[in-house]
Design a protein around this motif. Structure first.
Motif, mmCIF file in Angstrom:
data_model
loop_
_atom_site.group_PDB
_atom_site.id
_atom_site.type_symbol
_atom_site.label_atom_id
_atom_site.label_comp_id
_atom_site.label_asym_id
_atom_site.label_seq_id
_atom_site.Cartn_x
_atom_site.Cartn_y
_atom_site.Cartn_z
ATOM 1 N N THR A 369 1.016 -1.133 0.086
ATOM 2 C CA THR A 369 0.224 0.131 0.033
ATOM 3 C C THR A 369 0.778 1.462 -0.182
ATOM 4 O OG1 THR A 369 -0.240 0.127 2.513
ATOM 5 C CG2 THR A 369 -1.872 -1.157 1.373
ATOM 6 N N ARG A 370 2.033 1.217 0.472
ATOM 7 C CA ARG A 370 2.930 2.207 0.472
ATOM 8 C C ARG A 370 3.134 2.835 -1.043
ATOM 9 N NH1 ARG A 370 5.001 5.434 2.217
ATOM 10 N NH2 ARG A 370 7.301 5.030 2.848
ATOM 11 N N PHE A 371 2.867 2.375 -2.065
ATOM 12 C CA PHE A 371 2.747 2.764 -3.325
ATOM 13 C C PHE A 371 1.552 3.904 -3.722
ATOM 14 C CE2 PHE A 371 5.273 -1.074 -4.294
ATOM 15 C CZ PHE A 371 6.424 -0.470 -4.838
ATOM 16 N N THR A 372 0.638 4.096 -2.870
ATOM 17 C CA THR A 372 -0.301 5.306 -3.067
ATOM 18 C C THR A 372 0.236 6.491 -2.854
ATOM 19 O OG1 THR A 372 -1.917 3.658 -2.441
ATOM 20 C CG2 THR A 372 -2.651 5.820 -2.438
ATOM 21 N N ASP A 373 0.868 6.892 -3.912
ATOM 22 C CA ASP A 373 1.450 8.278 -3.833
ATOM 23 C C ASP A 373 1.672 8.815 -5.149
ATOM 24 O OD1 ASP A 373 4.030 9.798 -2.442
ATOM 25 O OD2 ASP A 373 4.691 9.209 -4.417
ATOM 26 N N GLY A 374 1.552 10.077 -5.384
ATOM 27 C CA GLY A 374 1.241 10.922 -6.657
ATOM 28 C C GLY A 374 2.642 10.677 -7.351
ATOM 29 N N GLY A 375 3.646 10.842 -6.571
ATOM 30 C CA GLY A 375 5.033 10.254 -7.596
ATOM 31 C C GLY A 375 5.068 9.103 -7.952
ATOM 32 N N GLU A 376 4.676 8.030 -7.032
ATOM 33 C CA GLU A 376 4.872 6.550 -7.560
ATOM 34 C C GLU A 376 3.744 6.285 -8.593
ATOM 35 O OE1 GLU A 376 6.963 4.380 -6.768
ATOM 36 O OE2 GLU A 376 7.897 5.600 -5.109
ATOM 37 N N PHE A 377 2.672 7.083 -8.906
ATOM 38 C CA PHE A 377 1.724 6.571 -9.731
ATOM 39 C C PHE A 377 1.994 7.692 -11.049
ATOM 40 C CE2 PHE A 377 -2.642 5.526 -7.407
ATOM 41 C CZ PHE A 377 -1.633 4.398 -6.882
ATOM 42 N N GLY A 378 3.073 8.333 -11.076
ATOM 43 C CA GLY A 378 3.370 8.929 -12.204
ATOM 44 C C GLY A 378 2.910 10.275 -12.359
ATOM 45 N N LEU A 379 2.257 10.828 -11.215
ATOM 46 C CA LEU A 379 1.475 12.060 -11.464
ATOM 47 C C LEU A 379 2.386 13.114 -10.675
ATOM 48 C CD1 LEU A 379 -1.914 10.784 -9.815
ATOM 49 C CD2 LEU A 379 -1.186 11.008 -12.230
ATOM 50 N N GLY A 380 3.539 13.194 -10.506
ATOM 51 C CA GLY A 380 4.502 14.097 -9.905
ATOM 52 C C GLY A 380 3.993 14.069 -8.348
ATOM 53 N N ALA A 381 4.334 15.270 -7.804
ATOM 54 C CA ALA A 381 3.845 15.303 -6.290
ATOM 55 C C ALA A 381 2.243 15.558 -6.083
ATOM 56 C CB ALA A 381 4.601 16.569 -5.892
ATOM 57 N N GLU A 382 1.874 15.174 -4.951
ATOM 58 C CA GLU A 382 0.528 15.454 -4.868
ATOM 59 C C GLU A 382 0.019 15.987 -3.590
ATOM 60 O OE1 GLU A 382 0.440 12.303 -1.410
ATOM 61 O OE2 GLU A 382 0.715 11.509 -3.248
#
Length: 415
Positions: A369-382
């Motif tokens: 679940t630690r991948f729930t992150d804007g950077g990890e999803f390729g969205l940049g920061a969140e």
């Protein structure tokens, strides 16, 4: 005019100017912020140390101190994230869709800034920069209100950013920090309807509940993360141990950290001792159901009823042995904050059921679940992880920080 009204007026004025900036101008401002963060690292760390000293004196947990702590590496990472944001496509002005009507009207749906974004957050000073930079790229002014635990850090970071904006000719009031950390200032921000277009709370369940209950401004709920892992009977036990260990121990003070583990009764006797040995490296406290305590003996303590809905922000894990996927899904529906959940399984049917029936913003199969992150999803920061369904859900990147308007071109048509 009181201070909150003045902050609101300044933000509204800044938002009007930001909406007119070109992509080049916004990117220049963001890059100036990144450079300034690195140049002023020493000053920022001195301010952060004041917050850390106070945290120790006030008995803040080690995990929460980690959430508060800035290091040269973390500041460099913040600067790097800002540069990545500058490199992303500008969402403002993008044509979302368009059509030509039979009467000759040309209708175009175009992305526009939200306007003024208010952000109330707790003790993670990196949120100060992440939120400001994202808002700026999307043409929004932001009003930041952090917690008292990070006031020195936040004040230093906001000052660095405002100076950087002025250095490239962008209005400093694009970024404003409310330095009053009293509850009254938070409530006042929640009710600045005439100036603030949307409010984003980032923090624990208590903060988010308070904002939702008290705000008269539209709210996007983010942050509360009672995240679950379900280890299904067919799971690879080593894989499951790795996923749970990473989810709980890599950074327990963040919202995508694992808080509750559900284990199928068919494998609990083999899996729980294996996992306990892995968790020993971080001295994770296991709060378990009667079956968990029976299997682990003194290694677990009995869980209280409210442990299964708790966001611990610490090296604590609630564990329950379940009879199968039906009980696991029912448990998640009862206690989840709809942030992130994972099933560990080799059964495609179980994986399909889990992803279909679990109603959270991020649902994983065989990954942390630690991948729930804007950077990890390729969205940049969140700006946060939205746990609601209206406007935005999951990591809120640039595309979630704009609204839209319709532009209609005619040639004298009347109705």
């Amino acid at each position: 005019m009181d201070m909150m009204d003045l902050i609101g007026r300044r933000a509204k004025e800044a938002a009007g100017l930001l909406a007119l900036l070109s992509t080049v101008e916004k990117d220049r401002a963001i890059l100036a912020i990144a450079d300034a963060l690195e140049k002023m690292t020493g000053q920022i760390l001195l301010a952060n140390q004041k917050d850390l000293d106070a945290a120790v004196q006030n008995g803040m947990s080690t995990a929460m101190q980690d959430r508060l702590r800035l290091t040269p590496e973390r500041i460099a990472s913040m600067a790097g994230a800002a540069r990545e944001c500058a490199a992303l496509p500008d969402p403002v002005g993008q044509v979302i869709e368009g059509s030509n009507r039979p009467n000759g009207l040309q209708i175009t749906k175009v992305a526009v800034p939200l306007g003024v974004v208010g952000i109330i957050f707790e003790s993670r000073p990196n949120a100060t920069v992440d939120c400001a930079v994202l808002c700026l790229k999307a043409g929004n002014a932001c009003i930041l209100r952090g917690g008292k635990e990070a006031i020195h850090s936040n004040t230093a970071l906001a000052g660095v950013m405002r100076t950087a904006l002025e250095s490239v000719g962008v209005i400093a009031d694009a970024v404003q920090l409310i330095e009053d950390t009293s509850r009254e200032s938070a409530v006042a921000l929640m009710r600045l309807n005439q100036y603030v277009d949307v409010l984003v709370p980032r923090g624990g369940i208590g903060l988010i509940r308070s904002v939702v209950e008290n705000a008269t401004i539209p709210v996007i709920e983010t942050g509360a993360g009672v995240c679950h892992a379900y280890v299904e009977s067919s799971a690879d036990l080593e894989m499951a141990a790795n996923i749970v260990h990473n989810g709980k121990t890599s950074r327990p003070s963040v919202c995508n950290a694992l808080e509750c583990l559900l284990v199928d009764s068919a494998i609990a006797g083999d899996f729980l001792p294996l996992l306990a040995r892995r968790l020993d490296s971080h001295k994770v406290e296991i709060r378990g159901c009667p079956n968990t305590c029976k299997i682990l003996g003194d290694r677990a303590v009995p869980a209280a009823d409210d442990d299964y809905g708790a966001e611990f922000f610490d090296f604590i894990l609630a564990v329950k042995v379940v009879t199968g996927i039906d009980e696991a899904i029912a448990h998640i529906r009862t206690y989840s904050t709809r942030h992130s959940e994972v099933i560990v399984t080799r059964n495609l049917t179980a994986a399909s059921r889990f992803t279909r029936e679990v109603d959270s913003a991020a649902v994983y199969v065989n990954a942390s679940t630690r991948f729930t992150d804007g950077g990890e999803f390729g969205l940049g920061a969140e700006i946060g992880i939205s746990t609601q369904k209206l406007h935005a859900r999951g990591p809120m990147g640039l595309r979630e920080l704009v609204s839209y308007k319709y532009i209609i071109a005619g040639d004298g048509q009347v109705r």
